[in-house]
Design a protein around this motif. Sequence first.
Motif, PDB file in Angstrom:
ATOM      1  N   HIS A   1       0.841  -1.200   0.000  1.00 52.17           N
ATOM      2  CA  HIS A   1       0.000   0.000   0.000  1.00 52.17           C
ATOM      3  C   HIS A   1       0.877   1.252   0.000  1.00 52.17           C
ATOM      4  O   HIS A   1       0.640   2.202  -0.771  1.00 52.17           O
TER       5      HIS A   1
ATOM      6  N   GLU B   1      -1.871   4.753  -6.186  1.00 54.34           N
ATOM      7  CA  GLU B   1      -2.823   4.030  -5.344  1.00 54.34           C
ATOM      8  C   GLU B   1      -4.275   4.367  -5.662  1.00 54.34           C
ATOM      9  O   GLU B   1      -5.162   3.568  -5.405  1.00 54.34           O
ATOM     10  N   GLN B   2      -4.524   5.536  -6.254  1.00 49.82           N
ATOM     11  CA  GLN B   2      -5.900   5.898  -6.583  1.00 49.82           C
ATOM     12  C   GLN B   2      -6.173   5.817  -8.080  1.00 49.82           C
ATOM     13  O   GLN B   2      -7.238   6.237  -8.541  1.00 49.82           O
TER      14      GLN B   2
ATOM     15  N   THR C   1      -5.431   0.692 -10.588  1.00 52.35           N
ATOM     16  CA  THR C   1      -5.100   0.107  -9.291  1.00 52.35           C
ATOM     17  C   THR C   1      -6.349  -0.266  -8.501  1.00 52.35           C
ATOM     18  O   THR C   1      -6.349  -1.283  -7.785  1.00 52.35           O
TER      19      THR C   1
ATOM     20  N   ARG D   1       2.613   1.706  -3.357  1.00 46.41           N
ATOM     21  CA  ARG D   1       1.706   2.286  -4.353  1.00 46.41           C
ATOM     22  C   ARG D   1       1.569   3.792  -4.139  1.00 46.41           C
ATOM     23  O   ARG D   1       1.519   4.569  -5.100  1.00 46.41           O
ATOM     24  N   GLN D   2       1.502   4.192  -2.861  1.00 44.17           N
ATOM     25  CA  GLN D   2       1.426   5.630  -2.570  1.00 44.17           C
ATOM     26  C   GLN D   2       2.698   6.334  -3.028  1.00 44.17           C
ATOM     27  O   GLN D   2       2.651   7.413  -3.621  1.00 44.17           O
TER      28      GLN D   2
END
Lengths: 816, 424
Positions: free
Chosen positions: B394, B403-404, B408, B397-398
Amino acid sequence: MSLSEGNAQTIKDKARGLNQHGGGSVLAVSSSEYILWAAYIDSITLNNPDSETDNNQDQTDLEQADLNQGNSYTIESQATTYRRASLILTGHIPTASKLIEVDQLNISDFNTALKNLLQGDGFHEFIKTSANDQLLVRRLVVNAYREIGQGIEKHYSEYKSIATNNDERDELAQELEEEPLELMAYVIENDRPYSEILTANYTLASIKSARLFKADEQTDPTFKPVQNVGQSLIMGRFTDFDVDSSTQIPHAGLLTSYAYLNKYPTTATNRNRARASATLKHFLGFDVEDSSAREISNDALSDDENPTMNNPACTVCHATLDPIAGAFQNFGGQGIFRDRRYGLDSLDAEYAETDEDSPYQTGDTWYRDMREPGFYNTVSQDNSNSLNWLAHQLVLDDRFATGTVKFWWPAIFGEELLSASSQRHQLDAQTTLIESLATDFREHLNLKTLLVNMLSSDYFRAHKKTGGEVDATRLNIHGGGSRLLTPEQLQAKIKSLSGFIWNEDKPHLTNDYNIYYGGIDSNEVEQRSRSISNVMARVAEKSALSSSCAIVATEFNQVKADRKLFTAVERDHAPGNYHSDKLTLPAENTSGMQTVNYNVKVTAGKVTIRMEKPSHKVFWQSLRITDAKQNVIIEGEMAELVSQTDWITGSGDPAWSLTTDEKSAYYLCCSSRYLEIEIPVEHAGQLSIEMQMWAENDNTSIDVTINQTEATTMLTDESSLLVKQQLVVLFERLLNETYTIDNQEISMAFNLFTQLRAAKIARGAHSDMKESNIDCLYYDTQGVPEADWAQDTHHTLTAWRGVLAALMMDPAFISE
Amino acid sequence: MQRRDFLKYFGAASLASTLPGLKLWAAPQDFSGQFFVFVQANAGWDVTSFCDPKVNIDGEKKINNWADSSAIKQAGNIAYAPFANNSSFFENLHDRMLVVNGINSSTNSHTAGRDYNFSGNIAKGYPSLSALYASVHSDGFAMPCIVNGGHFRSEGVVTPTIIGKNDDTLTSLINPNARRYNHSSMSLPQDDYNLVKKFQLRRAQDKASDDTLLSKQAKSQQEFLAAVSSSGGFENFGQLLESIDGGRFDLGNNFNKQALYAILGFKSGLSIAADLNKGGFDTHSNHDIDHAQALGGLTEGIECLWFLAEQLGIADRLTVMVASDFSRTPQYNGKEGKDHWPIGSTVFMQKNAPWANKVVGATDAQHNVLKVNPTTLQPDQESGIEITPKHVMHCARQLLGIEQHTNTLPFGLDIETNMDIFQA
């Protein structure tokens, strides 16, 4: 157990082996079977209104998909199915006439035709390559020093005499890695019960492996059934086998092949579990690692009280896995039969010899702190032959049939099975098909019949949506029809269609470019690329570009009847090439001046009359050309015309007339000279050319060609029609696309042909297709000089070379 | 031919732009984001001999033989084991390194461990991080994600490019029309080749726009069109390959070559992500010797990666994540091997990162996981939580800013308690 919302999860989990399920773990959590099982349990147990709504909605969606659009797709023709099946299963593209014949067959005869494909060398390779995609056993050669030199050497007394150098060692390694694949091929090709791939009490061997196994001597490389009695129970010390302790390997089909066992080397802690896991996955279609894909508590993972026997978090898988691992008890780390101390067993030395707390007892062949060798709740009774016993248990399991369908699924459909995240209704349809195929397979265990059933299914034959408005995601299937070819299949296709192999000694596509084209090496790269990348497209392109010249040269240096592709045209069939011949003239002093006439049907535009390469002196007195409406286009004495109009160019000179005392004639002295007349033609139709000519010597010849200067798709001359007809043939042969001669696709290809030809002329109209710095992989075996085999005075071979390259790098060519 | 010239010649832009959902020629040279390398240390590395060093404890089973004669070393704020090639690795690169220790993979299964650490999900079905990152930025890149085998999952989000290890074979594909060992010799005259390519592209576009295709076929045709449309960068790749200086590194070495191709792919505008694969860590026997070899090769290759990135001026834009299935037992078995142990580590690397030169997460002296406070990241056995691969993924991804992204979101990680391992 009664069904209720409260125990739904418990019931679902039992299929995964949780909650002390007596039947162990039978479904992997991400398998389509588990997804559907869970959905079914939910549908009959959940009372939650929201869930019920969701379920009802799901069901409604499913029904709608089925009723409205689920089957809104077309099925390809029998000819296309047969063609694709033939390439995939035999490596051959059937002839056009055979395809027409197949298209007329009724369903029963069609299936028979499909089954008749399942024979020969191509099918043999299909079986082995497809099986290796799953088993990944073709890896011994690349690791030959470790896996053969060290693994086999100490246990086989014949090794030393067979592998006297690295090349021979590698040849032996290659035979051993083919052993399990050859066994499968032998069982399938001979219509033996498919279960024999596991239960056979024999193996297969070729020349070197037969010697290694101390079987009857073989001189033919074809693999034959043998018994392996070559292994010594007394480990040779640097191959010094002074006592004959050869033993009979208790065969269990491919399970006891060295390549299979060696693919999953075992350790003191692994204790054959990798072999058990692979066996479950390959032959029962059950991925036990997938079923264990969940978080396990720290307590369970750090439990040192034999957790695989006692801790529920571990037993969920190990209750299934460990008895099967035990059945492999007689095979040691690298795959050697009873490799510890004089053939006692294959146990870890620490467990059996040095660990003071070990429960080991003399005579044991398996670990006492693990479950007994067996299969689920059944225990093997004969430790000396437990793997063969396991094989018989495996083939009696219902999942052997579904596992077989799954094993061959990628080979037939060119894709992996759908993942759990796929559309529910498509997962459902896939599972239904697998079950249906498996149900039939259980009745006969004939793999050929199963393969034909798979080929006959919509998963293979679905073609297109019934219309653009149909939502593809609503269909019951996601694919079907053509798939990207593997390196092996693309190479086979090119060879079948043209006879050409790019670098025949060591074919590029399946060697140098294998990985780059999405192939596998069974070692570092174990999964085929099913999607084309830029690099893969470049390989296909390079293959096409490198092959096209050689194929064209090969074809046009054979008579038409012997050709595979260019069956409609000859070298001089150039679009707008209205006439092409060698004009022969008698000597003037015997026959006088000749009137030479040409009448050709032309289209409007520019027409070129070119006369060149005279064998001796040729003279023109006059020229007269009229069009279809009898309008005179050009008329006059030749010397005057050459000097006064741009329409005529030549490398000759004015000459004395035979009838007047003037230099009004024109002549060419020798073979390097030419005369070219380019005229505008306003009206399509018959063009009449009349020339007064003579020669000094008898039988003087000169080449005459009459062409449309700039070819267009409107051309209707014989050559143009033949070129278009040839394009129709190429589209059918190479791309499986059937068109009529006036189809737009043919017109565009025709344009490409004429553009390529024009480009060649613009580059200087070389008389062969091997222009400066242009490579051609054609090597004439008859000693024909390059000037002849590459001869291209009409520039058609150059054009065909480009057209062929374009079609060979087409998406329809690299798929089938 | 330069990419834009190619485009101009074929007029491909206008044709391609008519295809819904397919953006060709998106000018990857305009991309100014990070290049991402994911390194698989396949089969379970022993982090007690690497970035979570453990010495032996009197009265307990021996954890590491090296600890008999050597003490734990320190590079900046990062402790490391004096084992294999570690000294060079940590001393040279600690300033761009974040070590995450005490990650509980909660499994001893290789497949589950790899899926968990490489994708964030313990079951299959989620894409590897390299695939996901490449998918977000793939437009215009000819080979957005270079893959070298091992455990890689694309899950359909990107078409991976698998390239071998032979320079001649690879460079022979830079210009498919050129002869392999004599680049001045061509299969077709250039004007013929241009005509043929134009014909191919037209056919590919026609097929990709067929609205009657089934899902799989439609995807295949789109992939083919993208594959034959993207060509920019290969010439650069070839030129860079000829001029690159390997320094002290053997660029013929398998893993170093993976690093080389990744960096050349980035620099030449072909790629945005690469997935490197180093095996040899499953040392159930003969651990010290075999693991030293595997770990030494891994760290040398990562040093090589950074060396090449510096040489080509893209080190400032490189993010590296190194992960494994899990770790190995904090004791030896009877064959001097080490078995599977669920508590492991992951290493992130980025130059000039505010989070670098730091260790987060912790284990005890016997390599058991310690809970950490999700806010402070300090050990907190009372109210802390265990770091899982899901948390790490997580955060990764950030870090990569995806991540958004819509690519994804279908692969959500369902994090119950957020933590920011990259907090400065």
